[in-house]
Design a protein around this motif. Sequence first.
Motif, PDB file in Angstrom:
ATOM      1  N   ALA A  27       0.834  -1.211   0.000  1.00 38.97           N
ATOM      2  CA  ALA A  27       0.000   0.000   0.000  1.00 38.97           C
ATOM      3  C   ALA A  27       0.866   1.256   0.000  1.00 38.97           C
ATOM      4  O   ALA A  27       0.571   2.213  -0.721  1.00 38.97           O
ATOM      5  N   ASP A  28       1.950   1.246   0.763  1.00 34.49           N
ATOM      6  CA  ASP A  28       2.847   2.404   0.814  1.00 34.49           C
ATOM      7  C   ASP A  28       3.461   2.705  -0.554  1.00 34.49           C
ATOM      8  O   ASP A  28       3.724   3.856  -0.888  1.00 34.49           O
ATOM      9  N   ALA A  29       3.684   1.659  -1.350  1.00 32.02           N
ATOM     10  CA  ALA A  29       4.295   1.832  -2.677  1.00 32.02           C
ATOM     11  C   ALA A  29       3.262   2.092  -3.773  1.00 32.02           C
ATOM     12  O   ALA A  29       3.627   2.258  -4.935  1.00 32.02           O
ATOM     13  N   SER A  30       1.988   2.170  -3.412  1.00 32.86           N
ATOM     14  CA  SER A  30       0.931   2.306  -4.421  1.00 32.86           C
ATOM     15  C   SER A  30       0.692   3.744  -4.867  1.00 32.86           C
ATOM     16  O   SER A  30      -0.237   4.001  -5.633  1.00 32.86           O
ATOM     17  N   CYS A  31       1.503   4.678  -4.394  1.00 31.77           N
ATOM     18  CA  CYS A  31       1.348   6.097  -4.759  1.00 31.77           C
ATOM     19  C   CYS A  31      -0.042   6.622  -4.408  1.00 31.77           C
ATOM     20  O   CYS A  31      -0.622   7.417  -5.147  1.00 31.77           O
ATOM     21  N   GLY A  32      -0.588   6.138  -3.296  1.00 38.29           N
ATOM     22  CA  GLY A  32      -1.891   6.602  -2.847  1.00 38.29           C
ATOM     23  C   GLY A  32      -3.078   5.951  -3.525  1.00 38.29           C
ATOM     24  O   GLY A  32      -4.221   6.334  -3.309  1.00 38.29           O
ATOM     25  N   THR A  75      -7.074 -11.576 -18.312  1.00 39.33           N
ATOM     26  CA  THR A  75      -5.803 -11.010 -17.880  1.00 39.33           C
ATOM     27  C   THR A  75      -5.652 -11.125 -16.373  1.00 39.33           C
ATOM     28  O   THR A  75      -6.595 -10.847 -15.631  1.00 39.33           O
ATOM     29  N   MET A  76      -4.466 -11.538 -15.924  1.00 41.58           N
ATOM     30  CA  MET A  76      -4.139 -11.453 -14.507  1.00 41.58           C
ATOM     31  C   MET A  76      -3.460 -10.107 -14.293  1.00 41.58           C
ATOM     32  O   MET A  76      -2.512  -9.765 -15.011  1.00 41.58           O
ATOM     33  N   VAL A  77      -3.950  -9.345 -13.348  1.00 44.81           N
ATOM     34  CA  VAL A  77      -3.419  -8.018 -13.066  1.00 44.81           C
ATOM     35  C   VAL A  77      -2.679  -8.074 -11.735  1.00 44.81           C
ATOM     36  O   VAL A  77      -3.262  -8.418 -10.712  1.00 44.81           O
ATOM     37  N   VAL A  78      -1.391  -7.750 -11.768  1.00 46.43           N
ATOM     38  CA  VAL A  78      -0.585  -7.679 -10.556  1.00 46.43           C
ATOM     39  C   VAL A  78      -0.695  -6.246 -10.052  1.00 46.43           C
ATOM     40  O   VAL A  78      -0.160  -5.327 -10.657  1.00 46.43           O
ATOM     41  N   ILE A 111       0.766  -3.381 -12.679  1.00 40.10           N
ATOM     42  CA  ILE A 111       0.570  -1.974 -12.364  1.00 40.10           C
ATOM     43  C   ILE A 111       1.754  -1.567 -11.510  1.00 40.10           C
ATOM     44  O   ILE A 111       1.939  -2.068 -10.403  1.00 40.10           O
ATOM     45  N   GLY A 112       2.599  -0.718 -12.066  1.00 40.65           N
ATOM     46  CA  GLY A 112       3.805  -0.342 -11.340  1.00 40.65           C
ATOM     47  C   GLY A 112       4.369   0.967 -11.837  1.00 40.65           C
ATOM     48  O   GLY A 112       3.851   1.578 -12.763  1.00 40.65           O
ATOM     49  N   ARG A 113       5.444   1.346 -11.210  1.00 43.16           N
ATOM     50  CA  ARG A 113       6.108   2.587 -11.578  1.00 43.16           C
ATOM     51  C   ARG A 113       7.024   2.360 -12.776  1.00 43.16           C
ATOM     52  O   ARG A 113       7.329   1.228 -13.151  1.00 43.16           O
ATOM     53  N   ILE A 114       7.490   3.431 -13.372  1.00 43.35           N
ATOM     54  CA  ILE A 114       8.296   3.398 -14.591  1.00 43.35           C
ATOM     55  C   ILE A 114       9.504   2.469 -14.468  1.00 43.35           C
ATOM     56  O   ILE A 114       9.843   1.753 -15.395  1.00 43.35           O
ATOM     57  N   GLY A 115      10.170   2.443 -13.338  1.00 45.55           N
ATOM     58  CA  GLY A 115      11.373   1.641 -13.168  1.00 45.55           C
ATOM     59  C   GLY A 115      11.169   0.154 -13.395  1.00 45.55           C
ATOM     60  O   GLY A 115      12.099  -0.568 -13.757  1.00 45.55           O
ATOM     61  N   TRP A 116       9.942  -0.335 -13.188  1.00 43.56           N
ATOM     62  CA  TRP A 116       9.680  -1.756 -13.406  1.00 43.56           C
ATOM     63  C   TRP A 116       9.857  -2.137 -14.861  1.00 43.56           C
ATOM     64  O   TRP A 116      10.211  -3.278 -15.173  1.00 43.56           O
ATOM     65  N   GLU A 117       9.615  -1.200 -15.777  1.00 41.20           N
ATOM     66  CA  GLU A 117       9.782  -1.510 -17.198  1.00 41.20           C
ATOM     67  C   GLU A 117      11.210  -1.962 -17.486  1.00 41.20           C
ATOM     68  O   GLU A 117      11.435  -2.955 -18.176  1.00 41.20           O
ATOM     69  N   GLN A 130      -0.442   3.571 -21.736  1.00 40.05           N
ATOM     70  CA  GLN A 130      -0.297   4.487 -20.627  1.00 40.05           C
ATOM     71  C   GLN A 130      -1.657   4.599 -19.945  1.00 40.05           C
ATOM     72  O   GLN A 130      -2.688   4.510 -20.587  1.00 40.05           O
ATOM     73  N   THR A 131      -1.648   4.823 -18.670  1.00 40.54           N
ATOM     74  CA  THR A 131      -2.900   5.004 -17.938  1.00 40.54           C
ATOM     75  C   THR A 131      -3.062   6.487 -17.599  1.00 40.54           C
ATOM     76  O   THR A 131      -2.186   7.074 -16.978  1.00 40.54           O
ATOM     77  N   LEU A 132      -4.144   7.059 -18.048  1.00 46.64           N
ATOM     78  CA  LEU A 132      -4.474   8.441 -17.725  1.00 46.64           C
ATOM     79  C   LEU A 132      -5.506   8.420 -16.596  1.00 46.64           C
ATOM     80  O   LEU A 132      -6.437   7.609 -16.627  1.00 46.64           O
ATOM     81  N   VAL A 133      -5.356   9.297 -15.652  1.00 48.93           N
ATOM     82  CA  VAL A 133      -6.255   9.312 -14.502  1.00 48.93           C
ATOM     83  C   VAL A 133      -6.734  10.733 -14.248  1.00 48.93           C
ATOM     84  O   VAL A 133      -5.954  11.691 -14.323  1.00 48.93           O
ATOM     85  N   LYS A 134      -8.017  10.851 -13.944  1.00 45.20           N
ATOM     86  CA  LYS A 134      -8.572  12.108 -13.461  1.00 45.20           C
ATOM     87  C   LYS A 134      -9.488  11.760 -12.314  1.00 45.20           C
ATOM     88  O   LYS A 134     -10.443  10.998 -12.456  1.00 45.20           O
TER      89      LYS A 134
END
Length: 136
Positions: A27-32, A75-78, A111-117, A130-134
Amino acid sequence: MDNPDYVKVELTGDKEGDILGWIRDIADASCGEFTATKLYNAIAKGTHEMYYHFSNGEPTGIYVVTTADYVSHKTMVVIGAAGETGEGIPDSVSALEGLAKSKDCTEIDIIGRIGWEKLYRQHGWRVKYQTLVKYI
């Protein structure tokens, strides 16, 4: 599922304190994106599942996954992971693929941050969209 690379985590028992720590880390790494309480409740309800990942018989990480049924595929979503990175990536790729196949999925999304790529690209992964969020 009888696979030595991953084992489903139950939320009860003598390991519950450790499990709650993993959930907080994710949860702490989920960027909120979610809180530890919401993640715990999703696992408890069964909409998400948590798996230990093993390498050479030792637990090296933990994944929280869910599945999505699309028109053409499943799809399995991590949605979260914690534990080893770097050297452990090849083992985690194999474990994730086995877990997805056991769920009749033909695709895995992380679902992760850029560094995982950078870590996963060398193992055949690519950025699909890319995922866009509003927030409203």
